[in-house]
Motif scaffolding. Structure first.
Motif, PDB file in Angstrom:
ATOM      1  N   THR A   1       0.849  -1.190   0.000  1.00  0.00           N
ATOM      2  CA  THR A   1       0.000   0.000   0.000  1.00  0.00           C
ATOM      3  C   THR A   1       0.883   1.239   0.000  1.00  0.00           C
ATOM      4  OG1 THR A   1      -0.133   0.094   2.423  1.00  0.00           O
ATOM      5  CG2 THR A   1      -1.849  -1.153   1.281  1.00  0.00           C
ATOM      6  N   TRP A   2       0.401   2.285  -0.655  1.00  0.00           N
ATOM      7  CA  TRP A   2       1.070   3.581  -0.600  1.00  0.00           C
ATOM      8  C   TRP A   2       0.033   4.680  -0.864  1.00  0.00           C
ATOM      9  CZ3 TRP A   2       1.405   0.089  -4.509  1.00  0.00           C
ATOM     10  CH2 TRP A   2       1.124   0.506  -5.814  1.00  0.00           C
ATOM     11  N   THR A   3       0.216   5.810  -0.184  1.00  0.00           N
ATOM     12  CA  THR A   3      -0.736   6.918  -0.258  1.00  0.00           C
ATOM     13  C   THR A   3       0.002   8.185  -0.650  1.00  0.00           C
ATOM     14  OG1 THR A   3      -0.440   7.327   2.115  1.00  0.00           O
ATOM     15  CG2 THR A   3      -2.268   5.927   1.479  1.00  0.00           C
ATOM     16  N   PRO A   4      -0.085   8.594  -1.910  1.00  0.00           N
ATOM     17  CA  PRO A   4       0.610   9.804  -2.367  1.00  0.00           C
ATOM     18  C   PRO A   4       0.222  11.058  -1.594  1.00  0.00           C
ATOM     19  CG  PRO A   4      -0.156   8.505  -4.233  1.00  0.00           C
ATOM     20  CD  PRO A   4      -0.763   7.901  -3.010  1.00  0.00           C
ATOM     21  N   ASP A   5      -1.045  11.130  -1.150  1.00  0.00           N
ATOM     22  CA  ASP A   5      -1.497  12.268  -0.346  1.00  0.00           C
ATOM     23  C   ASP A   5      -2.689  11.824   0.478  1.00  0.00           C
ATOM     24  OD1 ASP A   5      -3.796  12.461  -2.126  1.00  0.00           O
ATOM     25  OD2 ASP A   5      -2.456  13.475  -3.532  1.00  0.00           O
ATOM     26  N   LEU A   6      -3.334  12.785   1.135  1.00  0.00           N
ATOM     27  CA  LEU A   6      -4.441  12.454   2.021  1.00  0.00           C
ATOM     28  C   LEU A   6      -5.676  11.983   1.276  1.00  0.00           C
ATOM     29  CD1 LEU A   6      -4.173  15.445   4.541  1.00  0.00           C
ATOM     30  CD2 LEU A   6      -3.395  13.096   4.886  1.00  0.00           C
ATOM     31  N   PHE A   7      -5.717  12.164  -0.034  1.00  0.00           N
ATOM     32  CA  PHE A   7      -6.929  11.890  -0.792  1.00  0.00           C
ATOM     33  C   PHE A   7      -6.821  10.679  -1.719  1.00  0.00           C
ATOM     34  CE2 PHE A   7      -6.528  16.514  -0.141  1.00  0.00           C
ATOM     35  CZ  PHE A   7      -7.589  16.697   0.730  1.00  0.00           C
ATOM     36  N   ARG A   8      -5.640  10.121  -1.862  1.00  0.00           N
ATOM     37  CA  ARG A   8      -5.460   8.986  -2.768  1.00  0.00           C
ATOM     38  C   ARG A   8      -4.754   7.836  -2.052  1.00  0.00           C
ATOM     39  NH1 ARG A   8      -2.089  11.208  -7.530  1.00  0.00           N
ATOM     40  NH2 ARG A   8      -1.131  12.386  -5.796  1.00  0.00           N
ATOM     41  N   LYS A   9      -5.175   6.619  -2.381  1.00  0.00           N
ATOM     42  CA  LYS A   9      -4.555   5.442  -1.796  1.00  0.00           C
ATOM     43  C   LYS A   9      -4.474   4.340  -2.850  1.00  0.00           C
ATOM     44  CE  LYS A   9      -4.917   2.112   2.015  1.00  0.00           C
ATOM     45  NZ  LYS A   9      -5.687   1.693   3.214  1.00  0.00           N
ATOM     46  N   ASN A  10      -3.338   3.649  -2.875  1.00  0.00           N
ATOM     47  CA  ASN A  10      -3.114   2.541  -3.798  1.00  0.00           C
ATOM     48  C   ASN A  10      -2.856   1.269  -2.994  1.00  0.00           C
ATOM     49  OD1 ASN A  10      -2.601   3.998  -6.648  1.00  0.00           O
ATOM     50  ND2 ASN A  10      -1.663   5.200  -5.005  1.00  0.00           N
ATOM     51  N   THR A  11      -3.479   0.184  -3.414  1.00  0.00           N
ATOM     52  CA  THR A  11      -3.257  -1.122  -2.791  1.00  0.00           C
ATOM     53  C   THR A  11      -2.994  -2.136  -3.894  1.00  0.00           C
ATOM     54  OG1 THR A  11      -4.739  -0.592  -0.955  1.00  0.00           O
ATOM     55  CG2 THR A  11      -4.210  -2.903  -1.295  1.00  0.00           C
ATOM     56  N   LEU A  12      -1.883  -2.810  -3.796  1.00  0.00           N
ATOM     57  CA  LEU A  12      -1.522  -3.849  -4.762  1.00  0.00           C
ATOM     58  C   LEU A  12      -1.246  -5.136  -4.006  1.00  0.00           C
ATOM     59  CD1 LEU A  12      -0.678  -4.914  -7.581  1.00  0.00           C
ATOM     60  CD2 LEU A  12       1.629  -4.059  -7.085  1.00  0.00           C
ATOM     61  N   GLU A  13      -2.049  -6.154  -4.266  1.00  0.00           N
ATOM     62  CA  GLU A  13      -1.784  -7.492  -3.729  1.00  0.00           C
ATOM     63  C   GLU A  13      -1.126  -8.294  -4.842  1.00  0.00           C
ATOM     64  OE1 GLU A  13      -5.400  -9.102  -2.135  1.00  0.00           O
ATOM     65  OE2 GLU A  13      -5.283  -7.884  -0.310  1.00  0.00           O
ATOM     66  N   LEU A  14       0.178  -8.408  -4.745  1.00  0.00           N
ATOM     67  CA  LEU A  14       0.924  -9.092  -5.790  1.00  0.00           C
ATOM     68  C   LEU A  14       0.541 -10.563  -5.847  1.00  0.00           C
ATOM     69  CD1 LEU A  14       3.097  -8.562  -7.909  1.00  0.00           C
ATOM     70  CD2 LEU A  14       4.810  -9.252  -6.212  1.00  0.00           C
ATOM     71  N   LEU A  15       0.293 -11.144  -4.678  1.00  0.00           N
ATOM     72  CA  LEU A  15      -0.090 -12.554  -4.633  1.00  0.00           C
ATOM     73  C   LEU A  15      -1.088 -12.757  -3.504  1.00  0.00           C
ATOM     74  CD1 LEU A  15       0.452 -15.307  -5.945  1.00  0.00           C
ATOM     75  CD2 LEU A  15       2.224 -15.700  -4.224  1.00  0.00           C
ATOM     76  N   ASN A  16      -2.229 -13.276  -3.845  1.00  0.00           N
ATOM     77  CA  ASN A  16      -3.267 -13.608  -2.869  1.00  0.00           C
ATOM     78  C   ASN A  16      -3.680 -15.050  -3.127  1.00  0.00           C
ATOM     79  OD1 ASN A  16      -5.704 -13.957  -1.430  1.00  0.00           O
ATOM     80  ND2 ASN A  16      -6.139 -11.773  -1.525  1.00  0.00           N
ATOM     81  N   ILE A  17      -3.311 -15.939  -2.212  1.00  0.00           N
ATOM     82  CA  ILE A  17      -3.598 -17.367  -2.364  1.00  0.00           C
ATOM     83  C   ILE A  17      -4.696 -17.745  -1.387  1.00  0.00           C
ATOM     84  CG2 ILE A  17      -2.659 -19.704  -2.291  1.00  0.00           C
ATOM     85  CD1 ILE A  17       0.112 -18.475  -2.684  1.00  0.00           C
ATOM     86  N   LEU A  18      -5.753 -18.339  -1.905  1.00  0.00           N
ATOM     87  CA  LEU A  18      -6.876 -18.761  -1.069  1.00  0.00           C
ATOM     88  C   LEU A  18      -7.265 -20.188  -1.426  1.00  0.00           C
ATOM     89  CD1 LEU A  18      -9.158 -18.160   0.986  1.00  0.00           C
ATOM     90  CD2 LEU A  18     -10.513 -17.297  -0.934  1.00  0.00           C
ATOM     91  N   TYR A  19      -7.295 -21.042  -0.405  1.00  0.00           N
ATOM     92  CA  TYR A  19      -7.765 -22.422  -0.581  1.00  0.00           C
ATOM     93  C   TYR A  19      -8.997 -22.612   0.286  1.00  0.00           C
ATOM     94  CZ  TYR A  19      -8.062 -27.499  -0.084  1.00  0.00           C
ATOM     95  OH  TYR A  19      -8.511 -28.786  -0.049  1.00  0.00           O
ATOM     96  N   VAL A  20     -10.078 -23.074  -0.333  1.00  0.00           N
ATOM     97  CA  VAL A  20     -11.345 -23.291   0.369  1.00  0.00           C
ATOM     98  C   VAL A  20     -11.743 -24.755   0.192  1.00  0.00           C
ATOM     99  CG1 VAL A  20     -13.761 -22.633   0.581  1.00  0.00           C
ATOM    100  CG2 VAL A  20     -12.062 -20.916  -0.079  1.00  0.00           C
ATOM    101  N   ARG A  21     -11.949 -25.427   1.324  1.00  0.00           N
ATOM    102  CA  ARG A  21     -12.359 -26.841   1.299  1.00  0.00           C
ATOM    103  C   ARG A  21     -13.716 -26.971   1.969  1.00  0.00           C
ATOM    104  NH1 ARG A  21     -11.408 -31.042   5.289  1.00  0.00           N
ATOM    105  NH2 ARG A  21     -11.857 -33.090   4.366  1.00  0.00           N
ATOM    106  N   ASN A  22     -14.662 -27.582   1.269  1.00  0.00           N
ATOM    107  CA  ASN A  22     -15.982 -27.856   1.822  1.00  0.00           C
ATOM    108  C   ASN A  22     -15.958 -29.234   2.483  1.00  0.00           C
ATOM    109  OD1 ASN A  22     -17.689 -25.528   0.856  1.00  0.00           O
ATOM    110  ND2 ASN A  22     -16.860 -26.231  -1.101  1.00  0.00           N
ATOM    111  N   VAL A  23     -16.071 -29.238   3.797  1.00  0.00           N
ATOM    112  CA  VAL A  23     -15.930 -30.482   4.558  1.00  0.00           C
ATOM    113  C   VAL A  23     -17.128 -31.385   4.358  1.00  0.00           C
ATOM    114  CG1 VAL A  23     -15.582 -31.456   6.864  1.00  0.00           C
ATOM    115  CG2 VAL A  23     -14.526 -29.273   6.259  1.00  0.00           C
ATOM    116  N   ASN A  24     -18.331 -30.840   4.286  1.00  0.00           N
ATOM    117  CA  ASN A  24     -19.555 -31.637   4.187  1.00  0.00           C
ATOM    118  C   ASN A  24     -20.362 -31.258   2.960  1.00  0.00           C
ATOM    119  OD1 ASN A  24     -19.379 -33.181   6.703  1.00  0.00           O
ATOM    120  ND2 ASN A  24     -19.639 -31.193   7.719  1.00  0.00           N
ATOM    121  N   PRO A  25     -19.891 -31.590   1.765  1.00  0.00           N
ATOM    122  CA  PRO A  25     -20.651 -31.255   0.553  1.00  0.00           C
ATOM    123  C   PRO A  25     -21.985 -31.988   0.469  1.00  0.00           C
ATOM    124  CG  PRO A  25     -18.796 -32.683   0.023  1.00  0.00           C
ATOM    125  CD  PRO A  25     -18.620 -32.282   1.437  1.00  0.00           C
ATOM    126  N   ASP A  26     -22.123 -33.117   1.187  1.00  0.00           N
ATOM    127  CA  ASP A  26     -23.388 -33.853   1.149  1.00  0.00           C
ATOM    128  C   ASP A  26     -24.536 -33.083   1.799  1.00  0.00           C
ATOM    129  OD1 ASP A  26     -22.152 -35.897  -0.150  1.00  0.00           O
ATOM    130  OD2 ASP A  26     -21.876 -37.148   1.631  1.00  0.00           O
TER     131      ASP A  26
END
Length: 860
Positions: free
Chosen positions: A509-534
């Motif tokens: 994240t970086w904020t050039p001034d009080l009115f602007r903000k930048n967020t860059l997630e270069l890598l976001n890894i998410l694993y979701v497992r459904n334990v009871n699909p039945d």
């Protein structure tokens, strides 16, 4: 937390009737004298034109009583109060002889007085007067004061010959009147020429080089606001050009008008004067020329405590900075100096001082710093002393919540976090947190009504961009750069399909001034497992009922007999979950049972949805978010904000698949750790605009457009990345997940899709004290587009699908606790696309079908 509105039937109608009768019976003129007039409105006219400018209207001394949707609520509450509540108490004492004496025997005189003060009638009257508002009676002396203010205001705009008067306009209604303030402006005055007299040569040189952006220009109409703006501009200019001690009071203006007959009477000469520095001594005021200063030494005092003797500290030199410390320097010198924007031999700039304050605070390691600027012994160079006081190395937080919703009968949640600062000596922050929620489910038909959700996270924050290549030139330190590395996990039991998640993020994240903000997630890894699909058909009840209704047409087929179980109705059978639902679906899709084409399509769609919502997900994504707003402060009610987000998932793994052979499933999807990875592109645009209409009345608007398009290794967007509609921050006439997709009517499922449109309009107004009111209209819906859903009721098929946009309207009540706002909204389904076309408008538009939404803070 959501719940249905319980107001139904005859009781609701009687209550509304009594409320209307009470409001109608209030006498607005109850406290208005016989020869007095109640002020109802004000108007300002300049040369016959109505003035709507809020700056001018704010000068009116006497305003009418406030109104709530046109009704003088606070005035009538005030009128309900007893005019003399003490007389009511005295009448109570006089009803029976000797009552006062008997009370006096039991209580001291002081206590008798206290009893009278707390008597119900008086207390009630005082409360009504406090929340109410006394009638505003026209006072001509206050009107004349308003005229004085208006004359001064238009003088400041260059209309020095303006004249003012007012007229009282009595209405047809008894003892009511408005006031018209009439201003004749006359000819405006203009700036004919600009001269200047500057005492200090250094100031004169800086001024001459920076006249292009001046607010005072020849030929421009005189406006006092321009002179204030120019004074502020010059002060900032000089202080950012090395004149650290420049005083705004050194700037004055002489305004001259040439009365010669050859000159236009409306032309003016402006002389700018910038005097020398004035210093107040013990016995006299002295003056000296302003000078341009640069830094000779910059001293940083780490671990400083108030009262410490800087002379007793040790010191070390690092890149022209002198760092002082006590026993041991606990911080890497670079981490300290990167946060300081003063440089040796560089000119002093106020901007660098502000950036130093912001960056040191952003380190989250020190308290607010103390920056001292001193002249050296030669009075030609500056010395900067920066005192840093460390925050606690460790801090522990604990929160406890009790929740209730349409899913949870009772829930108790907790969260705890441990923060460690300056982990590696570079002002890094390590945060360890744990959370959990335990309670009872609202659905008592399930085998177990106990649910739980626990999770833990670890976050490590660096006050710089952590990247193999240098980034300081692209993202300098004054933009408050941060790198965040985090990992977390959560486990659910008896919630939906009992998901287990693992998540890891590398972001900046970086904020050039009080009115602007930048967020860059270069890598976001998410694993979701459904334990009871039945348990899919237990959770998604609408899909089960749809499948069961289809199966009822074939329950006499002997080949399907094992898939059904009896119900309380001996003539009705029901599919067994999950054996029966799975067996019946496979029999239909494999052609083992002869069905109609419509039933085959519906069963295929249900199975496709079940397969999509029960599959495990692996998401490797990158995203960028840009946010901008122009809100100047907490009390600014006229501002805009927009947010743009771009996200791409699966491209990294898709590229690796050309180098590393991945396994494939039966549908030719590539697998990573046995799970098909998701691949899609997603974009969102969110825009908010507020208008301050006057006197704390605000009109707020929000629009949201979001779309996620699957491709490559995916035919659909995973549930966690899709959109839903409804809820306290969306369309408030529907519960979360209950609206859409499109014109479908699966109101009991967690409905989601990959396209969303949402538009909200809300009018906010004060009611009484800290209570605020709101009227709102929420429009929007979700659809499936460019994925594997082909149900025409759920897909977006061009402009014709805009007819599926649902509309909810309603009203809300808020209580402002200063630090947060508690709100309750009642939403009504105004246009419901799930109904038949002839029944979509105002089908359930009544209090009995209202949806109550409870939230914290405003929805937008």
């Amino acid at each position: 937390m959501n719940s249905s509105f319980p107001l139904k039937g005859r009781g609701a109608k009687i209550g509304i009737f009594l409320l209307i009768a009470w409001l109608s019976s209030c006498n607005t003129l109850k406290r208005v004298g016989e020869n007095e007039l109640l002020l109802t409105k004000n108007a300002i006219y300049t040369d016959g034109e109505r003035v709507l400018d809020e700056d001018a209207r704010s000068l009116i001394v006497q305003e009418p009583n406030t109104r709530v949707l046109g009704y003088p609520l606070r005035l009538n509450l005030y009128n309900l109060a007893k005019k003399d509540p003490d007389s009511t108490f005295q009448a109570w004492l006089n009803r029976k002889p000797g009552r006062e004496e008997r009370l006096a025997k039991l209580l001291s005189n002081k206590q008798v007085d206290a009893l009278g003060e707390s008597f119900l009638v008086k207390g009630y009257s005082e409360w009504l007067k406090k929340i109410g508002e006394a009638p505003v009676i026209i006072d001509t002396s206050r009107s004349r004061k308003t005229l004085q203010r208006l004359k001064t205001y238009y003088d400041s705009k260059g209309y020095f010959n303006n004249s003012t008067t007012f007229e009282i306009k009595e209405e047809k209604r008894k003892q009511r009147a408005g006031i018209d303030y009439l201003i004749s402006l006359g000819k405006p005055y203009f700036i004919d020429s600009l001269t200047y007299s500057i005492a200090s040569p250094a100031i004169d040189s800086i001024y001459r080089k920076n006249t292009a952006r001046s607010f005072i220009l020849e030929g421009k109409q005189f406006d006092f606001a321009d002179f204030n703006s120019e004074r502020q501009r010059l002060t900032e200019l000089f202080r950012n050009s090395g004149v650290y001690n420049f005083q705004e009071s050194s700037i004055t203006y002489n305004i001259l008008r040439d009365t010669a007959e050859t000159r236009d009477d409306q032309q003016m000469t402006v002389e700018l004067n910038i005097e020398n520095l004035r210093k107040r001594g013990d016995s006299a005021i002295t003056t000296s020329e302003y000078k341009v200063f640069s830094f000779d030494r910059i001293n940083v005092f780490a671990d400083y405590e108030f009262g410490d003797d800087p002379g007793s500290m040790q010191s070390t030199e690092y890149r022209n900075y002198t760092i002082y410390f006590k026993d041991k320097l606990r911080y890497k010198p670079k981490a300290l100096t990167d946060a300081i924007f003063f440089k040796k031999d560089s000119l002093y700039r106020d901007l660098d001082r502000l950036r130093t304050y912001r960056q040191i605070t952003n380190l989250n390691t020190f308290k607010y710093p103390n920056i001292q600027i001193l002249e050296d012994s030669t009075q030609s160079k500056l010395i900067s002393n920066i005192f840093l006081t460390a925050r606690s190395k460790y801090s522990l937080g604990l929160n406890l919540d009790v929740t209730h919703s349409n899913i949870q009968r009772l829930g108790i949640g907790f969260s705890t976090s441990l923060i460690t600062r300056n982990v590696f000596g570079g002002a890094e922050t390590l945060s360890l947190s744990a959370r959990g929620t335990f309670g009872l489910l609202s659905d008592t038909s399930l085998p177990e009504d106990f649910f739980s959700e626990v999770g833990a996270d670890i976050n490590l924050t660096f006050p710089r961009i952590w990247f193999p290549l240098p980034t300081e030139k692209v993202i300098p330190y004054y933009m408050l750069p941060q790198t965040r590395i985090s990992a977390g996990t959560s486990f659910q039991k008896n919630i939906g399909l009992d998901k287990q998640t693992l998540n890891s993020i590398l972001g900046y994240t970086w904020t050039p001034d009080l009115f602007r903000k930048n967020t860059l997630e270069l890598l976001n890894i998410l694993y979701v497992r459904n334990v009871n699909p039945d348990r899919f058909f237990n959770v998604y009840g609408s899909s089960f009922r749809q499948l069961d209704n289809i199966a009822n047409n074939y329950e006499d087929d002997p080949a399907l007999a094992d898939f059904f179980e009896p119900t309380d109705d001996p003539d009705d059978l029901r599919l067994i979950i999950p054996e029966g639902t799975t067996g019946f679906t496979e029999a239909v899709i494999d052609g083992m049972v002869n069905t109609t084409r419509e039933d085959f399509i519906d069963v295929s769609r249900i199975e496709e949805r079940r397969d999509r919502l029960t599959e495990n997900n692996l998401i490797f994504s990158s995203n960028y978010t840009f946010t901008k707003n122009n809100k100047s402060g907490i009390n600014d009610n006229s501002f805009y904000q927009f947010r743009l987000k771009l996200e791409s998932a699966g491209n990294l793994l898709s590229g690796l698949s050309y180098l590393v052979p991945f396994n494939q499933n039966d549908n030719d999807n590539l697998l990573v750790f046995g799970v098909p990875y998701s691949q899609y592109i997603k974009t969102e645009f969110d825009f908010i605009k507020h208008w301050d209409l006057s006197r704390s009345n605000v009109l707020a608007f929000r629009s949201f457009v979001g779309i996620a398009v699957p491709y490559g290794n995916s035919e659909s967007v995973p549930f966690v990345s899709s959109y839903f509609a409804g809820g306290s921050n969306d369309n408030r006439a529907w519960f979360p997940y209950s609206l859409g997709p499109g014109r479908s009517s699966d109101i009991n499922d967690f409905n989601e899709a990959n396209l969303k449109l949402s538009f909200n309009l809300e009018y906010r107004f004060p009611v009484v004290g800290n209570f605020k009111g709101a009227l709102f209209a929420d429009a929007g819906n979700i659809w499936n587009v460019w994925d594997n859903v082909d149900d025409p009721n759920k897909t977006f098929n061009g402009f014709d699908s805009l007819a599926d946009i649902a509309l909810g309207t309603g009203l809300g009540l808020r209580y402002d606790f200063t630090y947060f706002v508690f709100r309750v909204d009642a939403g009504f389904k105004t246009y419901n696309p799930a109904e038949a076309p002839s029944k979509r408008w105002f089908r359930e538009y009544n209090f009995g079908n209202a949806v109550i939404q409870i939230g914290i803070n405003y929805p937008f």
